[in-house]
Scaffold this active site. Structure first.
Site, short mmCIF file in Angstrom:
data_model
loop_
_atom_site.label_atom_id
_atom_site.label_comp_id
_atom_site.label_asym_id
_atom_site.label_seq_id
_atom_site.Cartn_x
_atom_site.Cartn_y
_atom_site.Cartn_z
N LYS A 71 -12.28 2.73 -2.06
CA LYS A 71 -12.04 4.00 -1.45
C LYS A 71 -11.57 4.97 -2.44
O LYS A 71 -11.97 6.07 -2.62
CB LYS A 71 -10.97 3.72 -0.36
N SER B 278 -2.91 6.49 -0.57
CA SER B 278 -3.60 7.06 -1.72
C SER B 278 -4.69 7.69 -0.83
O SER B 278 -5.93 7.49 -0.61
CB SER B 278 -4.10 6.06 -2.46
N LYS C 285 -3.92 10.27 -8.32
CA LYS C 285 -4.08 8.54 -7.99
C LYS C 285 -5.32 8.09 -8.31
O LYS C 285 -5.60 7.03 -8.52
CB LYS C 285 -3.39 8.61 -6.70
P1 NDP Z 1 -2.43 -2.52 4.15
O1 NDP Z 1 -3.97 -2.78 4.50
O2 NDP Z 1 -1.70 -3.60 3.62
O3 NDP Z 1 -1.61 -1.92 5.38
C1 NDP Z 1 -2.34 -0.79 6.08
C2 NDP Z 1 -1.16 -0.19 6.85
O4 NDP Z 1 -1.85 0.80 7.77
C3 NDP Z 1 -0.58 -1.37 7.93
O5 NDP Z 1 0.55 -1.11 8.44
C4 NDP Z 1 -1.54 -1.13 8.92
O6 NDP Z 1 -1.16 -1.55 10.30
C5 NDP Z 1 -1.85 0.33 9.02
N1 NDP Z 1 -3.08 1.04 9.75
C6 NDP Z 1 -4.30 0.68 9.14
N2 NDP Z 1 -5.19 1.12 10.22
C7 NDP Z 1 -4.43 2.35 10.97
C8 NDP Z 1 -4.84 2.98 11.86
N3 NDP Z 1 -5.91 3.19 12.26
N4 NDP Z 1 -3.81 3.62 12.71
C9 NDP Z 1 -2.40 3.15 12.27
N5 NDP Z 1 -1.97 2.30 11.23
C10 NDP Z 1 -3.07 1.87 10.62
O7 NDP Z 1 -2.54 -1.28 3.08
P2 NDP Z 1 -1.55 -1.11 1.83
O8 NDP Z 1 -0.20 -1.12 2.21
O9 NDP Z 1 -1.70 -2.14 0.72
O10 NDP Z 1 -1.88 0.27 1.29
C11 NDP Z 1 -1.51 1.55 1.97
C12 NDP Z 1 -1.85 2.74 1.03
O11 NDP Z 1 -1.14 2.43 -0.10
C13 NDP Z 1 -3.48 2.72 0.90
O12 NDP Z 1 -3.87 4.02 0.62
C14 NDP Z 1 -3.48 2.15 -0.77
O13 NDP Z 1 -4.61 2.35 -1.28
C15 NDP Z 1 -2.40 2.43 -1.17
N6 NDP Z 1 -1.59 1.75 -2.30
C16 NDP Z 1 -1.57 0.34 -2.01
C17 NDP Z 1 -1.02 -0.54 -3.02
C18 NDP Z 1 -1.08 -2.16 -3.07
O14 NDP Z 1 -0.57 -2.57 -4.02
N7 NDP Z 1 -1.01 -2.58 -2.03
C19 NDP Z 1 -0.59 0.16 -4.56
C20 NDP Z 1 -0.80 1.52 -4.49
C21 NDP Z 1 -1.29 2.19 -3.40
P3 NDP Z 1 -1.39 -2.84 10.98
O15 NDP Z 1 -0.10 -3.87 10.52
O16 NDP Z 1 -1.54 -2.68 12.23
O17 NDP Z 1 -2.58 -3.46 10.21
#
Ligand code: NDP
Length: 295
Positions: A239, A95, A170
């Site tokens: 965010k 997002s 979104k």
């Molecule tokens: P999480 O916090 O669960 O996961 C984040 C992911 O990004 C992990 O794989 C993490 O890796 C990785 N990450 C974080 N920082 C970095 C970095 N600096 N470099 C590389 N990788 C990084 O988030 P979500 O999966 O919940 O959300 C992901 C996106 O989807 C967001 O934009 C969110 O707004 C959107 N979203 C989420 C929903 C939900 O229900 N959860 C619904 C709809 C949209 P690591 O495993 O190492 O921490």
């Protein structure tokens, strides 16, 4: 066809799982152990670096917290950009924010790589079920290339407009979700304090005109039961509201309600921390009111 997926977080992992059966899937995650476990479970291959994930992939998908992390992932000798071949399709399911997506699209176009912002809605349940709504910002030809891949986890895959339009859609959706969570929390806390049983209040609301996804699905499953599952971080909702406020500003729309909601989200994030779930905004209301909405 080889597909790469980077970012196996709360929503990324169940999305990527739908790609595993259909494509030759390569995954990368910052915390390598997560990628290793995913690869073992779903028969995917784990890449050591973002560059390695991109090499040989026809389609690359990313799902990271914000556009900032996606942009940073491109950089450096082991970065994603170094592995991208001309003709690759880059789909960012983060997002994200429209301005960064437009910048990314321009940067990648210089390498002959087509970009679309493809954020999703439907939560982790929707990701597991493969029923997400996918909001696509791209040119028409890129959308047609992206559609079959996105349909692996999306039930409604919708072209919204040029690059950035998916992100804008979104952000507005999630800003409205945030308004609703806070408003439902305030209303229910007052009703419970006034002596109305919480479950009865929710049932009557859901048979009346004030009902919403929050009152119909989220509150009965998570608040009345007191289970508070962790599916979507409040920090990410905060965010999203910020991105929506930026859109209102750029378009010259006054948004006092969304602005106040943004302040309340930020306050809740400060009080509850980076790992709190988004619905815990209602906990902040409960604490202030000295009441619990359970039943
Ligand atoms: P999480 O916090 O669960 O996961 C984040 C992911 O990004 C992990 O794989 C993490 O890796 C990785 N990450 C974080 N920082 C970095 C970095 N600096 N470099 C590389 N990788 C990084 O988030 P979500 O999966 O919940 O959300 C992901 C996106 O989807 C967001 O934009 C969110 O707004 C959107 N979203 C989420 C929903 C939900 O229900 N959860 C619904 C709809 C949209 P690591 O495993 O190492 O921490």
């Amino acid at each position: 066809m080889r597909v790469a997926f980077l970012g196996l977080g709360a929503i990324g992992a169940p999305m990527a799982a739908h790609l595993a059966g259909r494509y030759d899937l390569v995954v990368w995650n910052r915390t390598a152990e997560r990628a290793r476990a995913f690869a073992g479970r779903h028969g995917a291959r784990q890449a050591a670096t973002p560059r390695e994930a991109a090499e040989g992939a026809a389609v690359v998908l990313t799902c990271l917290p914000t556009s900032r992390e996606v942009e940073a992932l491109l950089d450096g000798p082991d970065g994603l950009e170094a592995g991208l071949a001309p003709g690759t399709l880059f789909l960012d399911c983060t997002s994200g924010d429209p301005a960064t997506s437009r910048r990314l699209a321009e940067r990648l176009a210089g390498r002959g790589v087509a970009f679309a912002d493809t954020p999703v809605s439907g939560g982790t349940n929707g990701a597991e079920a493969g029923t997400l709504t996918v909001m696509v910002g791209s040119d028409a030809a890129t959308f047609e290339r992206a559609r079959p891949v996105l349909e692996a986890f999306g039930r409604r895959v919708q072209h919204m407009g040029p690059v950035g339009a998916g992100d804008a859609m979104k952000a507005v959706n999630n800003a409205l979700l945030a308004v609703n969570i806070r408003a439902v929390g305030e209303g229910l806390a007052a009703l419970v304090k006034a002596g109305v049983p919480a479950r009865t209040a929710v049932e009557v609301l859901n048979a009346s005109s004030g009902r919403s996804f929050v009152s119909e699905a989220l509150v009965p499953e998570r608040v009345l039961t007191g289970t508070w599952p962790q599916t979507f971080r409040l920090a990410l909702l905060d965010k999203d509201v910020g991105i929506a406020l930026g859109l209102l500003e750029q378009t010259g729309v006054e948004g006092p309600l969304l602005a106040r909601t943004g302040e309340l989200c930020a306050e809740a994030r400060r009080a509850l921390g980076e790992e709190a779930d988004y619905l815990e905004m209602i906990r902040v209301v409960e604490r202030q009111a000295g009441v619990e909405v359970r039943g």
